[in-house]
Design an enzyme around this catalytic site. Structure first.
Site, mmCIF file in Angstrom:
data_model
loop_
_atom_site.group_PDB
_atom_site.id
_atom_site.type_symbol
_atom_site.label_atom_id
_atom_site.label_comp_id
_atom_site.label_asym_id
_atom_site.label_seq_id
_atom_site.Cartn_x
_atom_site.Cartn_y
_atom_site.Cartn_z
ATOM 1 N N HIS A 25 19.714 20.634 32.233
ATOM 2 C CA HIS A 25 20.818 21.687 32.863
ATOM 3 C C HIS A 25 20.948 22.820 32.176
ATOM 4 O O HIS A 25 19.936 23.064 31.022
ATOM 5 C CB HIS A 25 21.993 20.901 32.624
ATOM 6 C CG HIS A 25 22.314 20.242 31.351
ATOM 7 N ND1 HIS A 25 22.477 21.074 30.084
ATOM 8 C CD2 HIS A 25 22.194 19.035 30.797
ATOM 9 C CE1 HIS A 25 22.686 20.278 29.151
ATOM 10 N NE2 HIS A 25 22.432 18.991 29.421
ATOM 11 N N GLY A 27 22.555 23.929 29.432
ATOM 12 C CA GLY A 27 22.616 23.854 27.993
ATOM 13 C C GLY A 27 21.223 23.838 27.517
ATOM 14 O O GLY A 27 20.884 24.401 26.588
ATOM 15 N N HIS A 28 20.520 22.974 28.163
ATOM 16 C CA HIS A 28 18.861 23.021 27.646
ATOM 17 C C HIS A 28 18.226 24.225 27.960
ATOM 18 O O HIS A 28 17.558 25.015 27.069
ATOM 19 C CB HIS A 28 18.156 21.872 28.528
ATOM 20 C CG HIS A 28 18.652 20.672 28.533
ATOM 21 N ND1 HIS A 28 18.909 19.734 29.547
ATOM 22 C CD2 HIS A 28 18.624 19.626 27.322
ATOM 23 C CE1 HIS A 28 19.371 18.717 29.027
ATOM 24 N NE2 HIS A 28 19.059 18.650 27.641
ATOM 25 N N GLY A 138 21.104 21.991 20.048
ATOM 26 C CA GLY A 138 22.569 22.456 20.508
ATOM 27 C C GLY A 138 23.568 22.004 19.790
ATOM 28 O O GLY A 138 23.344 20.964 19.286
ATOM 29 N N ASP A 141 25.462 18.404 20.325
ATOM 30 C CA ASP A 141 25.335 17.286 19.405
ATOM 31 C C ASP A 141 25.512 17.739 17.860
ATOM 32 O O ASP A 141 24.390 17.791 17.101
ATOM 33 C CB ASP A 141 23.791 16.725 19.735
ATOM 34 C CG ASP A 141 23.778 16.153 21.087
ATOM 35 O OD1 ASP A 141 24.324 15.005 21.340
ATOM 36 O OD2 ASP A 141 23.552 17.194 21.889
ATOM 37 N N ARG A 178 24.331 13.105 31.137
ATOM 38 C CA ARG A 178 25.043 11.957 31.329
ATOM 39 C C ARG A 178 26.537 12.302 32.272
ATOM 40 O O ARG A 178 27.175 11.359 32.621
ATOM 41 C CB ARG A 178 25.690 11.415 30.153
ATOM 42 C CG ARG A 178 24.580 10.711 29.334
ATOM 43 C CD ARG A 178 25.124 9.584 28.128
ATOM 44 N NE ARG A 178 24.035 8.790 27.532
ATOM 45 C CZ ARG A 178 23.425 9.128 26.396
ATOM 46 N NH1 ARG A 178 23.661 10.326 25.793
ATOM 47 N NH2 ARG A 178 22.468 8.276 26.050
HETATM 48 P P1 AMP Z 1 19.325 15.876 25.270
HETATM 49 O O1 AMP Z 1 18.230 16.075 26.296
HETATM 50 O O2 AMP Z 1 20.646 15.831 25.760
HETATM 51 O O3 AMP Z 1 18.856 15.126 24.214
HETATM 52 O O4 AMP Z 1 19.444 17.263 24.683
HETATM 53 C C1 AMP Z 1 18.533 18.084 24.052
HETATM 54 C C2 AMP Z 1 18.906 19.324 23.526
HETATM 55 O O5 AMP Z 1 19.849 20.052 24.270
HETATM 56 C C3 AMP Z 1 19.943 18.966 22.179
HETATM 57 O O6 AMP Z 1 19.542 19.640 21.102
HETATM 58 C C4 AMP Z 1 21.174 18.988 22.567
HETATM 59 O O7 AMP Z 1 22.022 19.294 21.628
HETATM 60 C C5 AMP Z 1 20.968 20.161 23.572
HETATM 61 N N1 AMP Z 1 22.260 20.435 24.469
HETATM 62 C C6 AMP Z 1 22.570 19.368 25.304
HETATM 63 N N2 AMP Z 1 23.712 19.580 26.069
HETATM 64 C C7 AMP Z 1 23.931 20.961 25.721
HETATM 65 C C8 AMP Z 1 24.938 21.806 26.122
HETATM 66 N N3 AMP Z 1 25.852 21.581 26.842
HETATM 67 N N4 AMP Z 1 24.790 23.121 25.401
HETATM 68 C C9 AMP Z 1 23.879 23.219 24.432
HETATM 69 N N5 AMP Z 1 23.155 22.490 24.143
HETATM 70 C C10 AMP Z 1 23.046 21.280 24.551
#
Ligand code: AMP
Length: 272
Positions: A25, A27-28, A138, A141, A178
């Site tokens: 998304h 964020g990534h 990000g 977390d 999620r």
């Molecule tokens: P994940 O795929 O959820 O394990 O997240 C991978 C990376 O993307 C981690 O460093 C997260 O902190 C970051 N991340 C996930 N959601 C967001 C968001 N909404 N804004 C910024 N970074 C994010």
């Protein structure tokens, strides 16, 4: 992957790395865009890491869409997607773990025993494999980033660790893979997380400094939502992650709330 990185580094190329569990998304994407700007080459890993999920958690159900992810990655200028299988990462006989003590005992570490051991182990492995110069995480977390910074410092990892701001939907909900679990009604109720951060900030701006008073207030708000069940709700020092009695420049509100069966996390600094 490791050979490619070695060859590129030998040519003097700078490698940026964004580790994720996929189902990308914005964020990534924000992490990828920053990586793209600051290095010659950009590596994205997609790995739903089984060792960071507890028994009864959502490892099996975790959303996966490698085809959509590949197209988003291409648009974001990713050079390599590294997407290993679980059996490659943890073959028979696998026996090594990375454990960060102290800051993993609280918050998500207290609610999800073993979670951070899985995270630090897989991030160590990924950093060893990809051998990046710089890796992006990000602030969403928040504790994970603190734990990874601690690990990189303690274990003399050469890679620079960079944290970036939380990316939110227009209405304030922190983006998360999620969020796809939420029904329409739950999606609406999930706003109680970001709203509680905003309302805590307003209280602080109005002169309230007692953490207990702020927490009592927002606890009531969250609990008024039928689908919400608080896992934790805390005001902590940004570095030690220990509870604070009074709010100051280092205070972060951190919360984990189940909306139905979906556990969401969010956080924000209280003094802007
Ligand atoms: P994940 O795929 O959820 O394990 O997240 C991978 C990376 O993307 C981690 O460093 C997260 O902190 C970051 N991340 C996930 N959601 C967001 C968001 N909404 N804004 C910024 N970074 C994010």
């Amino acid at each position: 992957m490791q050979q490619w990185s070695q060859q590129q580094r030998a040519k003097g190329r700078k490698i940026a790395f964004v580790p994720t569990m996929g189902f990308l998304h914005q964020g990534h994407i924000s992490l990828l865009e920053e990586g793209r700007k600051n290095a010659d080459l950009l590596v994205l890993s997609i790995f739903v890491n089984p060792t960071q999920f507890g028994a009864g958690e959502d490892f099996e159900d975790y959303p996966r869409d490698l085809v959509a992810d590949a197209s988003l990655a291409e648009k974001a200028g990713v050079d390599i997607i590294f997407a290993p299988g679980a059996a490659q990462m943890y073959p028979n006989g696998y026996a090594s773990w990375v454990d960060v003590e102290g800051i993993t005992d609280v918050l998500c570490g207290a609610s999800r025993p073993g979670h951070f051991r899985g995270v630090t182990t897989v991030v160590s492995k990924l950093l060893n494999i990809v051998a990046p110069d710089i890796a992006y995480f990000g602030n969403k977390d928040f504790q994970q980033l603190a734990v990874i910074r601690r690990m990189a410092l303690d274990l003399n990892m050469a890679c620079e660790i960079v944290g970036l701001p939380i990316v939110r939907e227009a209405d304030g909900l922190a983006m998360s893979s999620r969020n796809s679990y939420l029904s329409v009604e739950q999606r609406q109720q999930a706003l109680c997380l970001s709203e509680s951060i905003n309302s805590a900030c307003r209280m602080v701006a109005a002169g309230v400094v007692a953490a207990a008073e702020i927490l009592t207030n927002i606890r009531k708000d969250i609990e008024s939502h039928s689908e919400a069940r608080i896992d934790y709700l805390k005001i902590c020092h940004q570095l030690s992650l220990q509870d604070q009695v009074e709010v100051d420049q280092d205070s972060v509100l951190l919360l984990a709330v189940f909306i139905g069966k979906t556990r969401l996390i969010d956080n924000g600094f209280l003094l802007k």
